[in-house]
Design a protein around this motif. Sequence first.
Motif, mmCIF file in Angstrom:
data_model
loop_
_atom_site.group_PDB
_atom_site.id
_atom_site.type_symbol
_atom_site.label_atom_id
_atom_site.label_comp_id
_atom_site.label_asym_id
_atom_site.label_seq_id
_atom_site.Cartn_x
_atom_site.Cartn_y
_atom_site.Cartn_z
ATOM 1 N N GLY A 114 0.787 -1.222 0.000
ATOM 2 C CA GLY A 114 0.000 0.000 0.000
ATOM 3 C C GLY A 114 0.822 1.275 0.000
ATOM 4 N N ASP A 132 3.164 5.439 -7.851
ATOM 5 C CA ASP A 132 2.441 4.179 -7.966
ATOM 6 C C ASP A 132 2.315 3.619 -6.555
ATOM 7 O OD1 ASP A 132 1.146 1.974 -9.025
ATOM 8 O OD2 ASP A 132 2.702 1.530 -10.501
ATOM 9 N N SER A 133 1.672 2.484 -6.393
ATOM 10 C CA SER A 133 1.534 1.894 -5.058
ATOM 11 C C SER A 133 1.937 0.423 -5.089
ATOM 12 C CB SER A 133 0.091 2.024 -4.549
ATOM 13 O OG SER A 133 -0.804 1.359 -5.414
ATOM 14 N N ASP A 135 1.479 -3.436 -4.318
ATOM 15 C CA ASP A 135 0.410 -4.388 -3.993
ATOM 16 C C ASP A 135 0.919 -5.809 -3.727
ATOM 17 O OD1 ASP A 135 0.944 -5.249 -6.581
ATOM 18 O OD2 ASP A 135 -0.884 -4.386 -7.434
ATOM 19 N N ARG A 136 2.212 -6.053 -4.019
ATOM 20 C CA ARG A 136 2.814 -7.358 -3.677
ATOM 21 C C ARG A 136 4.297 -7.166 -3.360
ATOM 22 N NH1 ARG A 136 1.331 -11.294 -8.543
ATOM 23 N NH2 ARG A 136 0.683 -9.362 -9.568
ATOM 24 N N HIS A 145 5.849 -5.533 -6.516
ATOM 25 C CA HIS A 145 4.958 -5.325 -7.649
ATOM 26 C C HIS A 145 4.225 -3.999 -7.467
ATOM 27 C CE1 HIS A 145 1.427 -5.871 -10.313
ATOM 28 N NE2 HIS A 145 2.250 -6.616 -11.020
ATOM 29 N N ALA A 146 4.405 -3.109 -8.441
ATOM 30 C CA ALA A 146 3.695 -1.835 -8.436
ATOM 31 C C ALA A 146 2.357 -2.016 -9.145
ATOM 32 C CB ALA A 146 4.528 -0.766 -9.146
ATOM 33 N N ASN A 147 1.319 -1.429 -8.588
ATOM 34 C CA ASN A 147 -0.043 -1.639 -9.076
ATOM 35 C C ASN A 147 -0.214 -1.341 -10.563
ATOM 36 O OD1 ASN A 147 -2.998 -0.251 -9.461
ATOM 37 N ND2 ASN A 147 -3.067 -1.989 -8.046
ATOM 38 N N LYS A 148 0.413 -0.282 -11.050
ATOM 39 C CA LYS A 148 0.268 0.095 -12.464
ATOM 40 C C LYS A 148 1.371 -0.485 -13.349
ATOM 41 C CE LYS A 148 0.238 4.063 -15.606
ATOM 42 N NZ LYS A 148 0.200 5.547 -15.737
ATOM 43 N N ARG A 204 -6.030 9.370 -9.032
ATOM 44 C CA ARG A 204 -5.365 8.274 -8.306
ATOM 45 C C ARG A 204 -4.012 8.726 -7.760
ATOM 46 N NH1 ARG A 204 -1.456 4.620 -9.937
ATOM 47 N NH2 ARG A 204 -1.358 2.687 -8.725
#
Length: 218
Positions: A114, A132-133, A135-136, A145-148, A204
């Motif tokens: 997050g 970016d954010s 998520d993994r 892992h970046a969300n985008k 976003r």
Amino acid sequence: MLDKHSHSSSKQVDIFSDDQRQLHFAELCNALYERELTSLSQQKINNVSLLQRKLGGLKHHVKRAADSLLDKESPLQLDIHNASWQGKQAAKCMADKVDVDKTEQWFYDNIQIGRSIPIHVDTLGAEHIELDSVDRIDFEQGKLHANKFGWFAFNGSFLEEEIRQLDILGLKLLKPTKAVFTAACCGHHWNHRGKSQPRALSLRELMLSLSINWKTFK
């Protein structure tokens, strides 16, 4: 002991303050609505129900963003009319001044699901830093892992070259610093001549900018 006049003056100040906040809130909402509707009109959305969901949730997201922008403590200046952050732009993008060992160590020590992270995006003749954010996270392999944008090694390397977008020449995960986050939040943009017109952040990205702790850069 306060007299009636002092009490009345105090109430007047509160009223004016509330009125000013409501005015700023309305201006921010207008700017955000205009930007998001323009963005939606340019997207290729073939699924009508998806478009309806995006439009349906827009009111909530815009109001939440406007409220949060007014309340956020930040070293950056808030431009009410454009719903954007303003800060001094460096003459050149700082992405080339990275230390991969320090970057890797920072992400091992600080990364969490997050968390907002800065990604250097090198496109055809231009570059910027985008929020970016996460998520993994895979600590064993030292990657996130970046969300985008997808998978990056903790040292900053992009790990999915085969699925990179056609107009993007390079992607790099950066260690968060004040200068890096300032560039990302303000939409600073550079080309071969130096500074260029700032890019407008998506709703976003604006929300991601609000999660930054400017004392720790986390």
